[in-house]
Design an enzyme around this catalytic site. Structure first.
Site, mmCIF file in Angstrom:
data_model
loop_
_atom_site.group_PDB
_atom_site.id
_atom_site.type_symbol
_atom_site.label_atom_id
_atom_site.label_comp_id
_atom_site.label_asym_id
_atom_site.label_seq_id
_atom_site.Cartn_x
_atom_site.Cartn_y
_atom_site.Cartn_z
ATOM 1 C CE1 TYR A 120 -3.569 2.676 1.603
ATOM 2 C CE2 TYR A 120 -1.514 3.540 2.486
ATOM 3 C CZ TYR A 120 -2.852 3.705 2.190
ATOM 4 O OH TYR A 120 -3.471 4.894 2.491
ATOM 5 C CD GLU A 207 -6.268 5.376 0.847
ATOM 6 O OE1 GLU A 207 -7.432 5.378 0.408
ATOM 7 O OE2 GLU A 207 -5.946 4.837 1.913
#
Lengths: 400, 289
Positions: A120, A207
């Site tokens: 991530y 993100e």
């Protein structure tokens, strides 16, 4: 303002970040043709385009959509049409959408990438320092749960406005992710380009979850989410065009048009109109102390136009959950008499079917009180916020 | 005494000729605020409510020795207006407008580092030292001179808290709204420090709210003070589940610790008196009499 995954990926791509080849589809036929265009052979990914995280773990309300979630791996060409048919028009419920879910009106079909490793990468505004903070973690599931329960699994790197990421910082990230040094330049390019896009486009959150490493050692943005600073959209007319009205609550949308803030809570029966978020928070606390709950609040901020205020008040008056309305205005910049005029205009248009308690304080309050008194409307006035809450709760209980 | 501004402070108004500025400048003048000059590009040489107007901040300072500025410029012009204030060496700038882009604020914060300027705001009612100076948009007739210092992170709750102080029979030394925005110029630490250095301020009322960790940072500073003035604190947002403005991102930074209850705990542990309800502020102040 939020945008869809496919839009975010297009933006990242324009900054030189590798994303899977993909096609947006509004019909099963488009999905089929799109799939063929992005990859001659499967497998493909089919992803419901609603603005919500945790789509893979979500479920559809309709039986026809099948049991799988909003992100599906499709191995055979013949299944593209049928899977798109299942998802399109169906309602996807995720952890973030609430029980009602969101209608899927388009799907994104992508080439499937085999990945060796995933992680991530996120950029957010850190208001405490303040700076932009890069978040990295090997986990690709729920970030919030991770931040609360196992924060040591997230690497926080603070970035300045002009800085590129340093070699030292990159090495730290590589070792945190147990990644080989050969990824150094690829990873540093990836992060620098994210940072550049974040700054240039006035993002407040970005993100990529996950970043995948494919068999040829490329870093690929397999999913992407970008939120933009509403206050800076005037600098980005092209991004403003990406806004999807269907994603937003009608009331929030209308409120935003007038420059107001509208916030809906789960449950509750009292609608509030205030000028300031702090007062709204404080009123929610006080209503709670009197045994009731706030249903929604409208922050008219420094609104100075009577017609806009009237439109805002109508939003609250027409919310079916609202059984009582509380208006608490402490005029500084905002003048109380304009709000009083707005109340009368709104009431004359949509009617006043629930009890209304008003408390005015500050700029032009006496004038405002007189306006309401002589209007003949069934309005109760109060001298303090607490008195207003007390009075409204009492009236609501008596009329039950 | 007071903090940051008093009747002697020479004040200039940036954006003096705007509609909203006119309304509030007139009121500030009526209260006795020592407004010595205004700035409005291309309007230099004129007068506005008797106040001389200049094209630039530098010209205004040279001619009128202004020390502090209140900015009535729209959000999109805040960055350049603050830059002018900082580069001209003003000791104080108060910026009222809401909705300044976050990126502009990040740049402004970088400018402020190492400069002589204290920035209050944006998205604030401003600063008022009752009957002496008003730099902002406070409601009329609710402030009384006195010895309670008030600092708040919520604009409208500043007014509520002022009324509470009045109700208890006290007045205010200085009232400061830090601003409602995500990133603000000055936090609780700087203001708590100033109130502790000010002889006139005997007690401090602090209004915090959900979002960010400004309250926790303020509490930590207070805990370390050797001589503490009493602080009465109120935190809004008990019934809200999370940092609703910053949501998810805010919670990731603070590991989900932003709840009003946690803020209260931190403040209690630091030695502040924490009230559960705004209307308890006046009751609490009365016990100090």
């Amino acid at each position: 303002m939020n945008i869809h995954e496919y839009q975010a990926k297009k933006i990242l791509q324009s900054y030189g970040i590798k994303v899977p080849e993909g096609a947006i589809a509004y019909t099963p036929g488009e999905a089929k043709r799109g799939a063929q265009r992005v990859a001659p052979h499967g497998p493909w990914m089919m992803k419901a385009q609603i603005q919500s995280g945790a789509r893979a773990d979500g479920h559809f309300l309709e039986k026809k959509a099948g049991r799988k979630g909003g992100i599906r791996l499709i191995k055979h060409r013949k299944d593209i049409f049928t899977e798109a048919e299942k998802m399109l028009g169906a309602t996807l419920v995720t952890k973030q959408t609430g029980d009602k879910g969101k209608t899927v009106s388009k799907v994104y079909v992508e080439k499937y990438y085999n990945t060796k490793q995933m992680f991530y990468a996120g950029l957010i505004i850190n208001r405490n320092i303040p700076c932009i903070t890069l978040l990295i973690t090997a986990s690709t599931t729920n970030m919030l749960e991770l931040a609360v329960n196992e924060p040591e699994k997230i690497l926080y790197t603070n970035l300045g406005l002009d800085d590129k990421i340093t070699d030292e910082q990159i090495d730290k990230i590589l070792s945190f992710l147990h990644l080989d040094k050969k990824y150094r330049s690829g990873l540093s390019d990836f992060i620098n380009q994210m940072h550049k896009a974040f700054l240039e486009l006035d993002a407040i959150m970005m993100e990529v979850n996950p970043v995948g490493i494919d068999e040829e050692d490329n870093l690929i943005a397999l999913d992407a989410k970008i939120s933009f600073d509403d206050n800076a959209l005037y600098r980005h007319p092209d991004i403003l065009q990406l806004h999807d009205d269907s994603e937003e609550d009608d009331s929030s949308l209308k409120a935003a048009q007038y420059g107001f803030g509208y916030y809906k809570l789960d449950g509750g029966s009292i609608g509030c109109i205030v000028n300031g978020d702090g007062v709204a928070l404080s009123m929610a606390d006080m209503i709670n102390a009197y045994g009731e709950q706030m249903a929604c609040f409208l922050n008219v901020k420094g609104g100075v136009d009577k017609d806009k205020i009237s439109a805002g008040i109508k939003l609250i008056m027409t919310n079916p959950r609202v059984e009582g309305i509380l208006i608490n205005i402490l005029g500084g910049f905002l003048r109380c008499n304009l709000v009083a005029d707005g109340i009368i205009a709104a009431a004359s248009e949509v009617g006043l079917n629930v009890p209304l308690v008003v408390r005015f304080e500050g700029t032009n309050k006496d004038e405002a009180k007189d306006i309401l008194d002589s209007s003949g409307l069934p309005v109760t006035q109060a001298e303090s916020m607490e008195e207003a809450v007390e009075k409204l709760v009492k009236i609501m209980r008596e009329s039950d | 005494m007071s903090i940051l501004v008093n009747k002697h402070t020479k004040i200039l108004v940036q954006g003096i000729t705007g509609v909203q500025a006119s309304f509030h400048v007139q009121r500030a003048l009526a209260m006795g605020t020592n407004i010595v000059s205004g700035v409005s590009p291309q309007r230099g040489g004129t007068k506005y409510f008797g106040v001389p107007v200049f094209n630039t901040v530098k010209e205004a300072i040279t001619a009128t020795k202004a020390e502090a500025s209140v900015l009535f410029v729209p959000a999109m012009a805040v960055k350049s207006a603050v830059q002018e204030a900082v580069e001209s060496g003003l000791k104080l700038a108060v910026t009222i407008a809401a909705g300044v882009p976050v990126r502009d604020m990040l740049e402004i914060k970088a400018m402020l580092k190492g400069s002589a300027t204290t920035l209050i705001g944006p998205n604030t009612p401003g600063i008022i030292t009752p009957k002496e100076a008003c730099l902002g948009i406070f409601p009329e007739n609710i402030h009384q001179p006195g010895n309670i210092g008030l600092v708040s992170r919520s604009s409208t709750l500043t007014y509520e808290a002022t009324l509470e102080i009045d109700k208890a029979g006290f007045g205010q030394s200085t009232v400061i709204g830090l601003g409602d925005d995500m990133i603000i110029g000055t936090d609780f630490v700087d203001i708590l420090k100033r109130f502790h250095e000010d002889d006139k301020t005997k007690t401090i009322v602090l209004i915090g709210k959900l979002g960010g960790m400004y309250e926790e940072i303020g509490a930590e500073f207070y805990a370390g003070l050797l001589h503490k003035k009493p602080v009465i604190a109120y935190i809004a947002g008990t019934t809200m589940p999370f940092d609703y403005k910053m949501g998810y991102a805010g919670d990731i930074i603070t590991h989900g610790k932003i709840t009003a209850e946690r803020k209260r705990q931190a403040m209690r542990q630091a030695g502040m008196t924490v009230v559960e309800n705004l209307s308890q502020i006046s009751e609490c102040l009365k016990t100090l009499k």
